[in-house]
Write a protein that holds these residues in place. Structure first.
Motif, PDB file in Angstrom:
ATOM      1  N   VAL A  66      14.268  -5.220  13.755  1.00 56.45           N
ATOM      2  CA  VAL A  66      12.826  -3.944  14.070  1.00 56.45           C
ATOM      3  C   VAL A  66      12.289  -4.533  15.378  1.00 56.45           C
ATOM      4  O   VAL A  66      11.732  -5.621  15.452  1.00 56.45           O
ATOM      5  CB  VAL A  66      12.410  -4.700  12.890  1.00 56.45           C
ATOM      6  N   ASP A  67      11.833  -3.059  15.784  1.00 50.66           N
ATOM      7  CA  ASP A  67      11.060  -3.777  17.199  1.00 50.66           C
ATOM      8  C   ASP A  67       9.712  -3.237  16.889  1.00 50.66           C
ATOM      9  O   ASP A  67       9.653  -1.657  16.548  1.00 50.66           O
ATOM     10  CB  ASP A  67      11.593  -2.673  18.122  1.00 50.66           C
ATOM     11  N   VAL A  68       9.121  -4.401  16.864  1.00 50.11           N
ATOM     12  CA  VAL A  68       7.550  -4.349  16.662  1.00 50.11           C
ATOM     13  C   VAL A  68       6.540  -4.177  17.833  1.00 50.11           C
ATOM     14  O   VAL A  68       6.579  -5.261  18.560  1.00 50.11           O
ATOM     15  CB  VAL A  68       6.644  -5.376  15.761  1.00 50.11           C
ATOM     16  N   ALA A  95      11.975   1.206  14.718  1.00 50.02           N
ATOM     17  CA  ALA A  95      10.941   1.049  15.179  1.00 50.02           C
ATOM     18  C   ALA A  95       9.176   1.220  14.942  1.00 50.02           C
ATOM     19  O   ALA A  95       9.344   2.297  13.982  1.00 50.02           O
ATOM     20  CB  ALA A  95      11.097   2.083  16.138  1.00 50.02           C
ATOM     21  N   VAL A  96       8.717   0.677  14.842  1.00 50.34           N
ATOM     22  CA  VAL A  96       7.002   0.126  14.094  1.00 50.34           C
ATOM     23  C   VAL A  96       5.992   0.643  15.074  1.00 50.34           C
ATOM     24  O   VAL A  96       6.067  -0.625  16.044  1.00 50.34           O
ATOM     25  CB  VAL A  96       6.903  -1.426  13.706  1.00 50.34           C
ATOM     26  N   GLU A  97       5.021   1.097  15.344  1.00 53.60           N
ATOM     27  CA  GLU A  97       4.487   2.051  16.123  1.00 53.60           C
ATOM     28  C   GLU A  97       3.573   2.275  16.198  1.00 53.60           C
ATOM     29  O   GLU A  97       3.752   4.092  15.257  1.00 53.60           O
ATOM     30  CB  GLU A  97       4.588   2.414  17.363  1.00 53.60           C
ATOM     31  N   ALA A 113       4.836   3.899  11.657  1.00 57.65           N
ATOM     32  CA  ALA A 113       3.481   2.841  11.724  1.00 57.65           C
ATOM     33  C   ALA A 113       3.377   1.680  11.079  1.00 57.65           C
ATOM     34  O   ALA A 113       2.618   0.724  11.036  1.00 57.65           O
ATOM     35  CB  ALA A 113       2.309   3.840  11.071  1.00 57.65           C
ATOM     36  N   GLU A 114       3.902   1.450  10.255  1.00 57.31           N
ATOM     37  CA  GLU A 114       3.898   0.086   9.407  1.00 57.31           C
ATOM     38  C   GLU A 114       5.195  -0.612   9.740  1.00 57.31           C
ATOM     39  O   GLU A 114       6.173  -0.415   9.274  1.00 57.31           O
ATOM     40  CB  GLU A 114       3.933   0.929   7.719  1.00 57.31           C
ATOM     41  N   LEU A 115       5.504  -1.968   8.672  1.00 55.31           N
ATOM     42  CA  LEU A 115       5.771  -2.596   8.534  1.00 55.31           C
ATOM     43  C   LEU A 115       7.107  -2.355   7.582  1.00 55.31           C
ATOM     44  O   LEU A 115       6.554  -1.911   6.637  1.00 55.31           O
ATOM     45  CB  LEU A 115       5.042  -4.647   8.839  1.00 55.31           C
ATOM     46  N   TRP A 194       0.643 -11.797  12.408  1.00 49.25           N
ATOM     47  CA  TRP A 194       1.900 -12.578  12.770  1.00 49.25           C
ATOM     48  C   TRP A 194       3.010 -12.709  11.373  1.00 49.25           C
ATOM     49  O   TRP A 194       4.076 -12.874  10.654  1.00 49.25           O
ATOM     50  CB  TRP A 194       2.429 -13.205  14.280  1.00 49.25           C
ATOM     51  N   ALA A 195       1.936 -12.280  10.715  1.00 50.42           N
ATOM     52  CA  ALA A 195       2.498 -13.337   9.086  1.00 50.42           C
ATOM     53  C   ALA A 195       2.840 -11.935   8.433  1.00 50.42           C
ATOM     54  O   ALA A 195       3.188 -12.202   7.437  1.00 50.42           O
ATOM     55  CB  ALA A 195       0.988 -14.071   8.340  1.00 50.42           C
ATOM     56  N   ALA A 196       2.567 -10.991   8.481  1.00 47.77           N
ATOM     57  CA  ALA A 196       2.599  -9.896   7.722  1.00 47.77           C
ATOM     58  C   ALA A 196       3.844  -9.559   8.516  1.00 47.77           C
ATOM     59  O   ALA A 196       5.075  -8.779   7.722  1.00 47.77           O
ATOM     60  CB  ALA A 196       1.559  -9.022   7.738  1.00 47.77           C
ATOM     61  N   ALA A 197       4.351  -9.562  10.120  1.00 42.62           N
ATOM     62  CA  ALA A 197       5.607  -9.249  10.221  1.00 42.62           C
ATOM     63  C   ALA A 197       6.331 -10.147  10.494  1.00 42.62           C
ATOM     64  O   ALA A 197       7.658  -9.518   9.574  1.00 42.62           O
ATOM     65  CB  ALA A 197       5.232  -9.557  11.861  1.00 42.62           C
ATOM     66  N   VAL A 198       5.941 -11.428   9.945  1.00 37.76           N
ATOM     67  CA  VAL A 198       6.918 -11.885   9.304  1.00 37.76           C
ATOM     68  C   VAL A 198       7.763 -12.370   7.750  1.00 37.76           C
ATOM     69  O   VAL A 198       8.306 -12.172   7.201  1.00 37.76           O
ATOM     70  CB  VAL A 198       6.568 -13.636   9.518  1.00 37.76           C
ATOM     71  N   GLY A 199       6.296 -11.930   7.210  1.00 34.45           N
ATOM     72  CA  GLY A 199       6.443 -11.417   5.319  1.00 34.45           C
ATOM     73  C   GLY A 199       7.230 -10.496   5.121  1.00 34.45           C
ATOM     74  O   GLY A 199       7.503  -9.662   4.436  1.00 34.45           O
TER      75      GLY A 199
END
Length: 338
Positions: A66-68, A95-97, A113-115, A194-199
């Motif tokens: 996952v490339d954020v 890809a998240v963009e 556009a969403e994680l 970042w918490a949302a990305a880890v989640g």
């Protein structure tokens, strides 16, 4: 003149659909150079880390990369090109963009556009958090202000003034993470991002790479700046330039998951990126190989230069998985209490 706090001003300038800086056709690469653009060795190190994550996870049937903050897909495409046979058939490229999907992106790269949710693998965010919009604050200079923090408001031309007092979660964040300074960058929105990305990870490793600072040495006057056409410029929130501020990565670490803060120099060296010159004997036995190795050493030296790209910090967090072998030996791993 319209005044607003910096957070909505940055959001509007960078991400609005009709002319936001990151929506422009040339993308970020038209204005500044990241580690991804500097050398293919950066992507090779990411692929090596992905392979280490795969091994630590027990080689699952499906492995996510996952490339954020994917820009125009430069990193995810470089990773795709370097995948070894043992991973190629199992890796799902994401890809998240916020920008639109590039027209020439291969169909196998999922663009959103969403994680994602429930990912298993490696989530990598290279120079993403520094563009997550945030508010700025300064102490009230009035004699009766008692140094209370006030939000900084900005006009479309970059002029500033002090607004209302900082309160609530922003005030609590400043007390804990940036208690001193003439200009405070309130990092709560980055912590939440970042918490949302880890989640987004069911199991895996999350990595954020950015210019950063730690609580013991916050920059007293902040770091917000602009970039346009490869040069630093005044931060004007009109969509004409990038708006970026260094990241308080120590504040962003999510409690309950093993976390490591390391410089890019340390992390890349652990992943096999070395700027050491090739042996001179190779110049005699195989001149072409020597020149290739010399060029590679130069690229590696740029990526790990402590006065340049090597000064980036990596925040690495393991989510329901063992720490990958390559990074396990780096000092500083800890798990913050929940």
């Amino acid at each position: 003149m319209t005044w607003m706090r910096w957070r909505p001003a940055i959001e509007h300038a960078l991400y609005r659909p009709d002319g936001g800086f990151y929506r422009r056709p040339e993308g970020p690469a038209g204005h500044f150079r990241t580690s991804v653009h500097a050398s293919a060795r950066f992507a090779a190190a990411v692929v090596r880390l992905l392979a280490g994550v795969d091994a630590a996870l027990g080689r699952p049937e499906r492995l996510d990369f996952v490339d954020v903050g994917a820009g125009r897909g430069e990193l995810v495409l470089a990773v795709r090109a370097l995948l070894p046979d043992g991973l190629r058939g199992r890796v799902r490229l994401r890809a998240v963009e916020l920008a639109d999907r590039p027209a020439d992106l291969p169909a196998e790269v999922h663009w959103s556009a969403e994680l994602p949710s429930g990912a298993v693998g490696l989530l990598f965010a290279n120079e993403w958090l520094d563009n997550v919009p945030l508010d700025l604050a300064e102490p009230d200079p009035a004699p009766d202000g008692e140094g209370r923090l006030r939000y900084v408001e900005v006009a479309p031309d970059g002029a500033e003034r002090l607004g209302g007092p900082v309160s609530g979660a922003d005030a609590a964040w400043a007390r804990r993470w940036w208690p001193d300074g003439e200009r405070v960058e309130l990092g709560g929105p980055r912590d939440a991002a970042w918490a949302a990305a880890v989640g987004a990870l069911e199991r895996g490793l999350a990595v954020a790479v950015d210019y950063a600072h730690l609580r013991a040495a916050r920059p007293p006057f902040g770091t917000l700046t602009g970039f346009r056409d490869g040069r630093e410029c005044a931060p004007v929130p009109d969509g004409s330039c990038d708006l970026t501020a260094h990241v308080a990565l120590d504040a962003a670490a999510v409690p309950g998951h093993p976390a490591l803060l390391a410089t890019q120099r340390e992390a890349l060296r652990a992943l096999g990126v070395s700027g050491a010159r090739p042996p001179l004997a190779l110049a005699s036995s195989d001149p072409a190989a020597y020149l290739r190795a010399l060029a590679g050493a130069g690229e590696a030296a740029e990526l790990t230069d402590p006065a340049g790209l090597g000064a980036f910090h990596w925040l690495v967090q393991a989510v329901r998985m063992p720490v990958p072998e390559d990074l396990a030996g780096l000092p500083g791993w800890q798990t913050l209490p929940s």
